[in-house]
Design a protein around this motif. Structure first.
Motif, PDB file in Angstrom:
ATOM      1  N   ARG A   1       0.869  -1.181   0.000  1.00  0.00           N
ATOM      2  CA  ARG A   1       0.000   0.000   0.000  1.00  0.00           C
ATOM      3  C   ARG A   1       0.902   1.226   0.000  1.00  0.00           C
ATOM      4  NH1 ARG A   1      -5.187  -1.404   1.507  1.00  0.00           N
ATOM      5  NH2 ARG A   1      -5.771   0.783   1.707  1.00  0.00           N
ATOM      6  N   LEU A   2       0.386   2.325  -0.545  1.00  0.00           N
ATOM      7  CA  LEU A   2       1.108   3.593  -0.514  1.00  0.00           C
ATOM      8  C   LEU A   2       0.385   4.545   0.426  1.00  0.00           C
ATOM      9  CD1 LEU A   2       3.407   5.420  -1.697  1.00  0.00           C
ATOM     10  CD2 LEU A   2       1.670   6.275  -3.291  1.00  0.00           C
ATOM     11  N   VAL A   3       1.134   5.128   1.339  1.00  0.00           N
ATOM     12  CA  VAL A   3       0.617   6.180   2.210  1.00  0.00           C
ATOM     13  C   VAL A   3       1.046   7.500   1.585  1.00  0.00           C
ATOM     14  CG1 VAL A   3       0.704   7.199   4.510  1.00  0.00           C
ATOM     15  CG2 VAL A   3       0.813   4.698   4.240  1.00  0.00           C
ATOM     16  N   ALA A   4       0.067   8.346   1.257  1.00  0.00           N
ATOM     17  CA  ALA A   4       0.359   9.630   0.612  1.00  0.00           C
ATOM     18  C   ALA A   4      -0.058  10.767   1.528  1.00  0.00           C
ATOM     19  CB  ALA A   4      -0.375   9.731  -0.724  1.00  0.00           C
ATOM     20  N   VAL A   5       0.920  11.472   2.079  1.00  0.00           N
ATOM     21  CA  VAL A   5       0.645  12.668   2.864  1.00  0.00           C
ATOM     22  C   VAL A   5       0.571  13.783   1.826  1.00  0.00           C
ATOM     23  CG1 VAL A   5       1.397  14.170   4.746  1.00  0.00           C
ATOM     24  CG2 VAL A   5       1.864  11.695   4.843  1.00  0.00           C
ATOM     25  N   TRP A   6      -0.654  14.014   1.379  1.00  0.00           N
ATOM     26  CA  TRP A   6      -0.880  14.771   0.141  1.00  0.00           C
ATOM     27  C   TRP A   6      -2.135  15.614   0.249  1.00  0.00           C
ATOM     28  CZ3 TRP A   6      -3.948  12.224  -4.194  1.00  0.00           C
ATOM     29  CH2 TRP A   6      -3.909  12.983  -5.370  1.00  0.00           C
ATOM     30  N   ASN A   7      -2.026  16.837  -0.220  1.00  0.00           N
ATOM     31  CA  ASN A   7      -3.158  17.760  -0.181  1.00  0.00           C
ATOM     32  C   ASN A   7      -4.149  17.546  -1.325  1.00  0.00           C
ATOM     33  OD1 ASN A   7      -1.750  18.796  -2.355  1.00  0.00           O
ATOM     34  ND2 ASN A   7      -1.366  20.795  -1.428  1.00  0.00           N
ATOM     35  N   GLY A   8      -3.896  16.584  -2.187  1.00  0.00           N
ATOM     36  CA  GLY A   8      -4.827  16.242  -3.252  1.00  0.00           C
ATOM     37  C   GLY A   8      -4.700  17.063  -4.519  1.00  0.00           C
ATOM     38  N   GLU A   9      -3.766  18.002  -4.530  1.00  0.00           N
ATOM     39  CA  GLU A   9      -3.609  18.835  -5.723  1.00  0.00           C
ATOM     40  C   GLU A   9      -2.965  18.031  -6.856  1.00  0.00           C
ATOM     41  OE1 GLU A   9      -1.736  22.562  -4.811  1.00  0.00           O
ATOM     42  OE2 GLU A   9      -3.274  23.072  -3.335  1.00  0.00           O
ATOM     43  N   PRO A  10      -3.297  18.367  -8.109  1.00  0.00           N
ATOM     44  CA  PRO A  10      -2.764  17.609  -9.262  1.00  0.00           C
ATOM     45  C   PRO A  10      -1.263  17.827  -9.427  1.00  0.00           C
ATOM     46  CG  PRO A  10      -3.977  19.532 -10.015  1.00  0.00           C
ATOM     47  CD  PRO A  10      -4.181  19.461  -8.524  1.00  0.00           C
ATOM     48  N   PRO A  11      -0.643  16.992 -10.261  1.00  0.00           N
ATOM     49  CA  PRO A  11       0.794  17.147 -10.539  1.00  0.00           C
ATOM     50  C   PRO A  11       1.111  18.530 -11.100  1.00  0.00           C
ATOM     51  CG  PRO A  11      -0.014  15.071 -11.435  1.00  0.00           C
ATOM     52  CD  PRO A  11      -1.222  15.851 -10.990  1.00  0.00           C
ATOM     53  N   THR A  12       2.308  18.995 -10.801  1.00  0.00           N
ATOM     54  CA  THR A  12       2.740  20.317 -11.269  1.00  0.00           C
ATOM     55  C   THR A  12       3.305  20.277 -12.678  1.00  0.00           C
ATOM     56  OG1 THR A  12       4.960  19.987 -10.380  1.00  0.00           O
ATOM     57  CG2 THR A  12       3.329  21.036  -8.911  1.00  0.00           C
ATOM     58  N   GLY A  13       3.597  19.079 -13.175  1.00  0.00           N
ATOM     59  CA  GLY A  13       4.202  18.959 -14.491  1.00  0.00           C
ATOM     60  C   GLY A  13       5.711  18.857 -14.441  1.00  0.00           C
ATOM     61  N   LYS A  14       6.291  19.020 -13.252  1.00  0.00           N
ATOM     62  CA  LYS A  14       7.742  18.929 -13.099  1.00  0.00           C
ATOM     63  C   LYS A  14       8.205  17.481 -12.966  1.00  0.00           C
ATOM     64  CE  LYS A  14       7.953  23.371 -10.732  1.00  0.00           C
ATOM     65  NZ  LYS A  14       8.236  24.034  -9.465  1.00  0.00           N
ATOM     66  N   GLY A  15       7.307  16.593 -12.585  1.00  0.00           N
ATOM     67  CA  GLY A  15       7.643  15.177 -12.429  1.00  0.00           C
ATOM     68  C   GLY A  15       8.258  14.879 -11.077  1.00  0.00           C
ATOM     69  N   GLY A  16       7.956  13.693 -10.567  1.00  0.00           N
ATOM     70  CA  GLY A  16       8.574  13.229  -9.335  1.00  0.00           C
ATOM     71  C   GLY A  16       7.943  13.702  -8.048  1.00  0.00           C
ATOM     72  N   GLY A  17       6.890  14.513  -8.134  1.00  0.00           N
ATOM     73  CA  GLY A  17       6.238  15.016  -6.933  1.00  0.00           C
ATOM     74  C   GLY A  17       5.259  14.009  -6.350  1.00  0.00           C
ATOM     75  N   THR A  18       4.680  14.379  -5.233  1.00  0.00           N
ATOM     76  CA  THR A  18       3.748  13.505  -4.523  1.00  0.00           C
ATOM     77  C   THR A  18       2.597  13.069  -5.424  1.00  0.00           C
ATOM     78  OG1 THR A  18       4.343  14.555  -2.434  1.00  0.00           O
ATOM     79  CG2 THR A  18       2.273  13.322  -2.483  1.00  0.00           C
ATOM     80  N   ALA A  19       1.987  14.003  -6.126  1.00  0.00           N
ATOM     81  CA  ALA A  19       0.854  13.659  -6.995  1.00  0.00           C
ATOM     82  C   ALA A  19       1.271  12.687  -8.094  1.00  0.00           C
ATOM     83  CB  ALA A  19       0.249  14.920  -7.605  1.00  0.00           C
ATOM     84  N   ASP A  20       2.480  12.844  -8.609  1.00  0.00           N
ATOM     85  CA  ASP A  20       2.989  11.927  -9.646  1.00  0.00           C
ATOM     86  C   ASP A  20       3.147  10.512  -9.091  1.00  0.00           C
ATOM     87  OD1 ASP A  20       3.540  13.878 -11.859  1.00  0.00           O
ATOM     88  OD2 ASP A  20       4.895  14.703 -10.345  1.00  0.00           O
ATOM     89  N   VAL A  21       3.648  10.407  -7.866  1.00  0.00           N
ATOM     90  CA  VAL A  21       3.842   9.091  -7.253  1.00  0.00           C
ATOM     91  C   VAL A  21       2.487   8.436  -6.994  1.00  0.00           C
ATOM     92  CG1 VAL A  21       4.830   7.834  -5.292  1.00  0.00           C
ATOM     93  CG2 VAL A  21       6.068   9.785  -6.271  1.00  0.00           C
ATOM     94  N   VAL A  22       1.508   9.226  -6.543  1.00  0.00           N
ATOM     95  CA  VAL A  22       0.157   8.698  -6.320  1.00  0.00           C
ATOM     96  C   VAL A  22      -0.422   8.187  -7.645  1.00  0.00           C
ATOM     97  CG1 VAL A  22      -2.221   9.318  -5.712  1.00  0.00           C
ATOM     98  CG2 VAL A  22      -0.323  10.079  -4.264  1.00  0.00           C
ATOM     99  N   GLN A  23      -0.285   8.959  -8.703  1.00  0.00           N
ATOM    100  CA  GLN A  23      -0.792   8.531 -10.015  1.00  0.00           C
ATOM    101  C   GLN A  23      -0.146   7.225 -10.459  1.00  0.00           C
ATOM    102  OE1 GLN A  23      -0.298  11.759 -12.827  1.00  0.00           O
ATOM    103  NE2 GLN A  23      -2.399  12.435 -12.505  1.00  0.00           N
TER     104      GLN A  23
END
Length: 162
Positions: A119-141
């Protein structure tokens, strides 16, 4: 045995630490138990809070470092004592085959974290990826694309700096 990997924001506000820790503690109680393994890059913020809570829950910590120079070149002097304590407590340390930290090293570390996850635990505010790659949203996706269950942790009171 359950392996929980983490991704999350590095720039949590100081006031976020308490609520995030409490939420992580509750999640670890639900999914942990005997044989808990936590996988983290122990970066400042969410990754380190998660790793610390895994250790407090008597779990086994696996640390994934993006590069050989990560401690020296990326870890801030303010975070270094916490980082060093977590690293010393790890049951296993996996260093990606990169001399220096950078996008490729971070992407490899994220992939390694996901490769080990039940399982992945994501401490994440739910905002979409920024397009820079490698961020929290990218890992969740990527986790969701792989069919890995994702537990989002963003309790009331959690916020990012800036």
């Amino acid at each position: 045995m359950t392996t929980l990997s983490v991704t999350g924001h590095m720039d949590l506000t100081e006031a976020s630490a308490g609520p995030v820790r409490e939420a992580l503690r509750a999640l670890l109680l639900r999914h942990g138990g005997d044989g808990l393994i936590g996988v983290s890059c122990i970066a400042e913020g969410a990754d380190s809070l998660f790793a610390d809570e895994v250790l407090r829950a008597a779990g086994r910590l696996v640390v994934v470092l993006p590069s050989r120079d990560y401690r020296r070149s990326v870890v801030s002097s303010a975070h270094a004592p916490f980082f060093d304590r977590l690293l010393a407590a790890a049951g296993e340390v996996c260093v990606m085959p990169y001399e220096t930290a950078g996008r490729a090293a971070y992407e490899a570390a994220n992939a390694a974290v996901l490769d080990r996850a039940d399982r992945l635990v994501a401490v994440w505010n739910g905002e979409p990826p920024t397009g820079k790659g490698g961020g929290t949203a990218d890992v969740v996706q990527e986790a969701r694309a792989r069919g890995i269950a994702v537990d989002v942790v963003w309790p009331a009171g959690a916020a990012r700096k800036g």
